[in-house]
Design an enzyme around this catalytic site. Structure first.
Site, PDB file in Angstrom:
ATOM      1  N   THR B 139       0.805  -1.226   0.000  1.00 46.32           N
ATOM      2  CA  THR B 139       0.000   0.000   0.000  1.00 46.32           C
ATOM      3  C   THR B 139       0.835   1.272   0.000  1.00 46.32           C
ATOM      4  OG1 THR B 139      -0.151  -0.351   2.383  1.00 46.32           O
ATOM      5  CG2 THR B 139      -2.054  -1.001   1.054  1.00 46.32           C
ATOM      6  N   GLY B 181      13.780  16.581   1.132  1.00 45.86           N
ATOM      7  CA  GLY B 181      13.925  17.991   1.492  1.00 45.86           C
ATOM      8  C   GLY B 181      15.096  18.633   0.778  1.00 45.86           C
ATOM      9  N   GLY B 262       9.685  13.203   6.262  1.00 44.67           N
ATOM     10  CA  GLY B 262       9.595  11.750   6.212  1.00 44.67           C
ATOM     11  C   GLY B 262       8.245  11.277   5.725  1.00 44.67           C
ATOM     12  N   ASP B 304       7.202   0.455  -0.005  1.00 46.55           N
ATOM     13  CA  ASP B 304       7.364   1.503   1.007  1.00 46.55           C
ATOM     14  C   ASP B 304       6.588   1.236   2.288  1.00 46.55           C
ATOM     15  OD1 ASP B 304       8.801   2.633  -0.995  1.00 46.55           O
ATOM     16  OD2 ASP B 304       7.570   4.435  -1.216  1.00 46.55           O
ATOM     17  N   HIS B 436      40.767   8.050 -18.979  1.00 43.92           N
ATOM     18  CA  HIS B 436      41.222   9.394 -18.621  1.00 43.92           C
ATOM     19  C   HIS B 436      40.712  10.366 -19.665  1.00 43.92           C
ATOM     20  CE1 HIS B 436      43.841  12.560 -17.103  1.00 43.92           C
ATOM     21  NE2 HIS B 436      44.187  12.808 -18.351  1.00 43.92           N
TER      22      HIS B 436
END
Lengths: 466, 466
Positions: B139, B181, B262, B304, B436
């Protein structure tokens, strides 16, 4: 007669690295530089070209700004004398860094002068004789300019002279579409010079993959015309400070030329001829790339003079190998995965074996590819142009090589070269962590396609059981 | 009652990946989305933020242009409504790509509605009952906004609403100096908003290495003030559409707030409470990160909502693991080397174990570092700002982790994460080919320092014998 353990001819990137390596074993070493010093890379190669490319890229970016809501870009203009002063200022910093490093530490073991062989172990440096236990030949290379071009009524630049210019002519013919021609040609075009680039082979930036080459020609042609022909003539125009470049389908008049048709090893006037040194058809001493020794002679060779790809990290490795072997029992070294980055925008890169090498060797391989047109991160950056093609062994999925034009090519090149250097196969590579949103996800798309072509069942596993 | 093998709650990045994985075994799977769909990443996360950051970065670049001889940058101005329209246009493209992919393939197995548990295996979706053999909870999360801020007399934005804005207030307080942030705060500041950022801990962008954090605070403070205090108050100003942010040493009045303190997992109103599910102190079901199973229940969790680092590639891996285990005998999966990229300019990145984790665990480690102030390629790009610190085991030189702020951080992060994923030690890594001039040479400088600290003798070998 001064007697040294090792004499190094040429204080460029290869010679200086060789010096440091020799110096670990003996301090009785000299390094002889005929020019002003400062390395091809820092003075006329990698560094000033990258600064000029950065300027050109930042200036070119103005064409995208309105898309992002950044207004007023039409007021931007490039002050070429100021830009070139910036290029030289940065270059001077890099040259100073070279001269202040190994050169400064060498002290009076750094000899300014022209070295000639008087025998296998005896050098004449502007009259001073030096007897050397071993000699390391690291004289570098120089741009090739066709015979007679010095009489043309227009300036003929090379990478040796371009960065010294205060300003550029309104139009330039860039002769050569290899790495240097394409890098500098694009930069000059972006800086406002009317550039026409000419190539013989139809290939650009060293790309060997025909599909990628087609994409690249299309992409760069949007910025300046590229003309390919084996019959390109340069004709002076009577009474004008211009030349006409003529090819079968057309002609163009230009105010100057940038000669970028390759480089030649600095082997002349070294007194090599009387010595019994086996040499190839270009006059380059035959050497073993794993030892850098010439035959079994007390002679080593390193850097651009070898005629291999003129890139700094290879020159350094060669200098290190030559330096080590000049003062130790000769060892064979493992050479690293080939890695070439062209700093055009988008970058071009090649790692591992080229498409052409794989074809020539008859290696059975599959190709996984991704277009960057629709790649998320590339879209976000407004740099969604390019194509990556990754080659893997048809049976094992071993990563063999890759060629690419695309965003962040300089980084993707390292990622692929490192994976190849460590012997990863495509199935191992798709199991690495990929962040989001990143250009690396484009790489993963190509890897996934390659993996599926090699073994669809195995390609499914992007996670491993614990 | 509809009966399915698997019901997935949440059609974000984790849920959609889980759906694809389940779909390999059974087509009898539903995915239930309470919101408009399109993933946090594409709609309000990674993608729109990266576009806004790109705009801000391109606009900010004007400050360097005169150094390069590009004149007229003072005429550039940002049309914020046009910029935000560009952000949304790109976002819509990414959202459409999500909706046109797995969502479209799901057809009527994609259910728009709010799911609630009526039992461990029974879901109520807006009145419709679904019995599921297994449930995958995906969710997601939402931005945290402190209680009462909705009554402030100024707009309070979150990442959910920021990209919907036509324009921004003249001044904004960015509350929180974590990843979101700092990314958005810097972008807003570069777009011309007067930003003041506030943090509690003194840490920015998730950096745990104190030395790097100090560098980062210094670098970002050049663009906008960062204020750190555990005592920051937000006070309405009577009769004004402003608030005053007060901290012990000062105060500032602002026209709006971006809340970036958060995110909170979306666990409310799911009917989880009556079920016998072990949960942590934040209410998150306890799960095994290698199986994504909650206890030994027919319940899996991914993305999450787990409360772990909200990054897409981890959400995808978790969705894949949960999806696999929902329809196969439960397997433990190897989780990948941690990898975090913060798209500030310069980038911030963390890979492997953080400095803090290594300290907390008492791991004996050495640090190799490089400053990008004088790094060649970074200088050439005019992006010579930053610091990279690489951590290696004191005894073995095993690569343990790295934290960095610097140019091309998103790529260096992959290079280091991949090396760690493959178990390379620092001595193996310095033997890889480095081109390089590239930012990777800065990485090598740090690796060389680390190698020398671990074993000076071994650190000498950047070439291998054949």
């Amino acid at each position: 007669m001064r007697e040294v353990d090792v004499a190094i001819i040429g204080a460029g990137s290869a010679g200086l690295t060789a010096f440091s390596e020799v110096n670990r074993v003996t301090e009785n070493v000299v390094i002889i530089e005929a020019g002003v010093g400062g390395t091809t890379c820092a003075r006329v190669g990698c560094m000033p070209s990258k600064v000029m490319i950065q300027v050109a890229e930042d200036f070119h970016r103005r064409e995208y700004l309105a898309t992002e809501g950044i207004m007023g870009a039409e007021h931007l203009r490039l002050d070429i004398p100021a830009a070139m002063a910036h290029v030289r200022k940065m270059r001077d910093r890099f040259v100073a860094s070279v001269m202040g490093g190994t050169v400064a530490r060498a002290g009076d073991r750094y000899i300014r002068g022209k070295a000639r062989f008087c025998g296998m172990n005896i050098l004449d440096v502007d009259g001073q004789k030096i007897k050397a236990g071993k000699v390391i030949l690291a004289t570098g290379s120089r741009p090739f300019v066709p015979e007679g071009w010095e009489r043309l009524p227009v300036p003929v630049y090379t990478s040796d002279t371009l960065f010294e210019q205060e300003d550029f002519p309104a139009s330039l013919a860039v002769m050569g579409t290899g790495v240097i021609g394409l890098e500098l040609g694009q930069a000059l075009a972006r800086m406002g010079v009317e550039v026409t680039a000419f190539g013989r082979s139809g290939r650009v930036a060293g790309i060997t993959d025909p599909e990628l080459n087609t994409s690249a020609v299309t992409a760069y042609s949007r910025e300046f015309p590229l003309r390919f022909s084996r019959d390109i003539r340069v004709e002076p125009i009577a009474g004008a400070s211009k030349v006409r470049i003529v090819w079968p389908e057309g002609s163009v008049e230009v105010d100057g030329i940038l000669a970028a048709q390759g480089r030649r090893p600095n082997l002349d006037d070294l007194g090599l001829e009387p010595l019994d040194i086996p040499r190839d058809e270009h006059g380059i001493p035959l050497f073993d790339p794993q030892t850098m020794q010439v035959g079994d002679l007390p002679l080593f060779i390193a850097g651009d003079v070898t005629g291999s790809l003129p890139v700094l990290h290879e020159a350094s490795d060669e200098g290190r190998i030559a330096g080590y072997n000049a003062v130790n029992s000769v060892q064979r070294f493992r050479r690293k995965t080939p890695l070439l980055v062209v700093f055009t925008d988008p970058n071009v890169m090649q790692v591992g074996q080229t498409y052409q090498q794989l074809r020539d060797a008859g290696t059975p391989f599959e190709v996984g590819q991704v277009s960057f047109e629709g790649q998320g991160r590339s879209l976000v950056m407004g740099r969604n142009c390019g194509l990556l093609r990754v080659y893997g062994h048809r049976d094992s999925g071993a990563l063999l090589g890759a060629e690419m034009m695309g965003p962040a090519g300089e980084h993707i090149a390292h990622e692929l070269a490192w994976a190849m250097e460590r012997g990863l196969d495509v199935f191992e590579m798709i199991r690495l962590p990929f962040y989001h949103p990143v250009v690396e996800e484009g790489l993963r798309t190509a890897l996934r396609e390659l993996a599926a072509r090699v073994d669809r069942r195995k390609a499914r596993w992007e996670l491993s059981f614990a």
